[in-house]
Design a protein around this motif. Structure first.
Motif, short mmCIF file in Angstrom:
data_model
loop_
_atom_site.label_atom_id
_atom_site.label_comp_id
_atom_site.label_asym_id
_atom_site.label_seq_id
_atom_site.Cartn_x
_atom_site.Cartn_y
_atom_site.Cartn_z
N CYS A 1 0.85 -1.19 0.00
CA CYS A 1 0.00 0.00 0.00
C CYS A 1 0.89 1.24 0.00
CB CYS A 1 -0.91 0.01 1.22
SG CYS A 1 -1.98 -1.43 1.37
N VAL A 2 0.55 2.21 -0.83
CA VAL A 2 1.39 3.39 -1.00
C VAL A 2 0.58 4.65 -0.72
CG1 VAL A 2 2.74 4.74 -2.65
CG2 VAL A 2 2.86 2.25 -2.70
N GLY A 3 1.10 5.49 0.17
CA GLY A 3 0.47 6.77 0.48
C GLY A 3 1.44 7.89 0.16
N LEU A 4 1.20 8.60 -0.94
CA LEU A 4 2.05 9.71 -1.38
C LEU A 4 1.18 10.90 -1.74
CD1 LEU A 4 4.30 7.68 -3.87
CD2 LEU A 4 4.91 8.33 -1.52
N CYS A 5 1.82 12.05 -1.92
CA CYS A 5 1.10 13.22 -2.42
C CYS A 5 0.68 12.99 -3.87
CB CYS A 5 1.99 14.45 -2.32
SG CYS A 5 1.20 15.99 -2.87
N ARG A 6 -0.35 13.69 -4.30
CA ARG A 6 -0.84 13.57 -5.68
C ARG A 6 0.12 14.18 -6.72
NH1 ARG A 6 -5.86 11.70 -5.63
NH2 ARG A 6 -7.18 11.98 -3.78
N ASP A 7 1.06 14.96 -6.27
CA ASP A 7 2.02 15.61 -7.16
C ASP A 7 2.66 14.58 -8.09
OD1 ASP A 7 4.22 16.99 -8.29
OD2 ASP A 7 4.37 18.29 -6.53
N GLU A 8 2.74 14.91 -9.38
CA GLU A 8 3.27 13.94 -10.35
C GLU A 8 4.73 13.60 -10.10
OE1 GLU A 8 4.27 17.93 -12.01
OE2 GLU A 8 2.46 17.05 -11.12
N ILE A 9 5.48 14.47 -9.44
CA ILE A 9 6.89 14.17 -9.23
C ILE A 9 7.11 13.14 -8.11
CG2 ILE A 9 7.74 16.33 -10.18
CD1 ILE A 9 8.11 17.39 -7.37
N THR A 10 6.03 12.72 -7.43
CA THR A 10 6.17 11.61 -6.48
C THR A 10 6.05 10.26 -7.18
OG1 THR A 10 3.81 11.44 -5.92
CG2 THR A 10 5.14 13.03 -4.65
N SER A 11 5.68 10.25 -8.45
CA SER A 11 5.40 8.99 -9.15
C SER A 11 6.57 8.02 -9.22
CB SER A 11 4.87 9.28 -10.56
OG SER A 11 5.82 9.99 -11.33
N PRO A 12 7.84 8.49 -9.25
CA PRO A 12 8.92 7.49 -9.23
C PRO A 12 8.91 6.60 -7.99
CG PRO A 12 9.76 9.61 -9.98
CD PRO A 12 8.35 9.85 -9.51
N PHE A 13 8.41 7.12 -6.88
CA PHE A 13 8.32 6.33 -5.66
C PHE A 13 7.36 5.17 -5.87
CE2 PHE A 13 9.03 6.98 -0.91
CZ PHE A 13 8.70 5.68 -0.57
N GLU A 14 6.16 5.46 -6.36
CA GLU A 14 5.17 4.41 -6.61
C GLU A 14 5.70 3.40 -7.63
OE1 GLU A 14 0.75 3.88 -8.64
OE2 GLU A 14 1.35 5.85 -7.87
N ALA A 15 6.34 3.90 -8.69
CA ALA A 15 6.86 3.02 -9.73
C ALA A 15 7.93 2.07 -9.17
CB ALA A 15 7.43 3.84 -10.88
N GLU A 16 8.79 2.60 -8.31
CA GLU A 16 9.86 1.78 -7.74
C GLU A 16 9.28 0.71 -6.82
OE1 GLU A 16 13.80 0.90 -7.99
OE2 GLU A 16 12.91 2.72 -8.87
N VAL A 17 8.27 1.08 -6.03
CA VAL A 17 7.62 0.12 -5.13
C VAL A 17 6.94 -0.98 -5.91
CG1 VAL A 17 5.74 -0.18 -3.47
CG2 VAL A 17 7.34 1.73 -3.21
N GLU A 18 6.19 -0.60 -6.95
CA GLU A 18 5.46 -1.61 -7.72
C GLU A 18 6.40 -2.50 -8.52
OE1 GLU A 18 2.44 0.56 -9.91
OE2 GLU A 18 1.02 0.21 -8.27
N ALA A 19 7.54 -1.97 -8.96
CA ALA A 19 8.51 -2.80 -9.66
C ALA A 19 9.08 -3.86 -8.72
CB ALA A 19 9.65 -1.94 -10.22
N MET A 20 9.13 -3.54 -7.43
CA MET A 20 9.71 -4.47 -6.46
C MET A 20 8.67 -5.42 -5.88
SD MET A 20 12.81 -4.95 -5.25
CE MET A 20 13.69 -3.38 -5.29
N TRP A 21 7.43 -4.92 -5.65
CA TRP A 21 6.45 -5.70 -4.89
C TRP A 21 5.17 -6.04 -5.66
CZ3 TRP A 21 7.92 -7.81 -0.46
CH2 TRP A 21 8.96 -7.21 0.26
N GLY A 22 4.97 -5.44 -6.83
CA GLY A 22 3.72 -5.66 -7.56
C GLY A 22 2.75 -4.51 -7.39
#
Length: 311
Positions: free
Chosen positions: A93-114
């Motif tokens: 589960c990922v909780g980040l700001c809606r700002d588009e520049i936070t997207s690398p965080f979500e991408a890195e997490v999903e690449a590692m965990w799905g």
């Protein structure tokens, strides 16, 4: 804002790990020294940089912050031996700001965990509430494992200016601010125009201001107005409290589940680089919340409310 001043606002860092940056250990412009964290006054291994305004600000404000990809990798290296297996028994589960520049965080997490369940909003606040958390917890079996990465964010540019970021990928040439919502909150306080009225056309911002004020000791006095760094730290503290409350509620109903919780601050650096400062890492098993130390990190265990802000 261009600098950070001293603060009387405590920020909680229980079960904290402050890593050094393994990606830059061999730089000729750095030296390694024993020091103490300005947030919690506990000893850490710090990397000092010379002639680099960004890294000077990064290490002053967020000692031990490391590159985003290295942080996510270290969390996986820590959790797999504890039974958290990607694509097998774990929902992230990922909780980040809606700002588009936070997207690398979500991408890195999903690449590692799905694929991740998204629970963030402006500033990274966890406003999905009981319904959102309940939905996420129904997406895994009663013996499932859950990992939460819940981070607010801030920027530091190449000149070391806090809150400043270039969004070149969208064609903008001038500086912009991150986090914009938290900066607007800080500006309201400084101008003595803080508005707590609920605006149906601005629901998340209305909630963000009231929620942070209710959960922390952040000053609302225009004569003692917090800067963006202090507001960001208050957002981190609020997110941490909210995450633990919601996860404890679920854990009370499912004794066989395991939960790994990571909260902190994503820092946007020059050239699209991203760093992570880990504020708190915990493992919740059988209703007991205990410190979770990453595999290559130094363990720091300050108590709630014992921290000291940087001068």
């Amino acid at each position: 804002m261009t600098s950070s001043s001293s603060s009387t606002n405590p920020v909680s860092h229980a079960a904290t790990s402050f890593p050094s940056n393994p990606l830059t250990r061999n730089s000729p412009n750095q030296s390694r020294t024993d020091t103490v964290c300005p947030h919690c006054n506990h000893p850490i291994k710090e990397i000092k940089y010379s002639g680099d305004a960004f890294h000077a600000s990064l290490q002053k404000l967020f000692p031990g912050a490391i590159r985003l990809e290295e942080f996510i990798f270290e969390t996986k290296q820590t959790l797999v031996p504890k039974g958290f297996y990607p694509h097998v028994n774990t929902l992230v589960c990922v909780g980040l700001c809606r700002d588009e520049i936070t997207s690398p965080f979500e991408a890195e997490v999903e690449a590692m965990w799905g694929q991740a369940f998204i629970c963030g909003s402006l500033g990274g606040m966890l406003f999905c509430g009981k319904t959102g958390f309940s939905a996420a917890h129904r997406h895994a079996p009663i013996t499932g494992h859950f990992i939460y990465y819940c981070f607010t964010h801030i920027a530091i540019d190449h000149e070391g200016i806090v809150g400043s970021v270039y969004r070149t990928r969208s064609g903008m040439e001038e500086k912009t601010t991150a986090c914009g919502a938290l900066a607007a909150f800080a500006a309201e306080i400084a101008s003595n125009k803080l508005n707590f009225n609920f605006d149906e056309d601005d629901i998340e911002m209305s909630m963000l201001k009231k929620h942070i004020i209710n959960k922390t000791s952040l000053s609302t006095d225009a004569m003692n107005a917090p800067d963006l760094f202090k507001v960001t730290m208050a957002a981190y503290e609020t997110i941490t409290f909210d995450l633990e409350r919601h996860v404890r509620r679920d854990a009370g109903n499912f004794k066989d589940r395991r939960y790994a919780l990571f909260t902190g601050i994503q820092i946007h650096g020059p050239g699209g680089s991203d760093y992570c400062w880990l504020g708190k890492a915990s493992l919740l098993v059988n209703g007991v919340l205990s410190p979770l130390v990453l595999s290559t990190h130094v363990s720091l265990l300050p108590s709630i409310g014992s921290t000291i802000m940087p001068q």
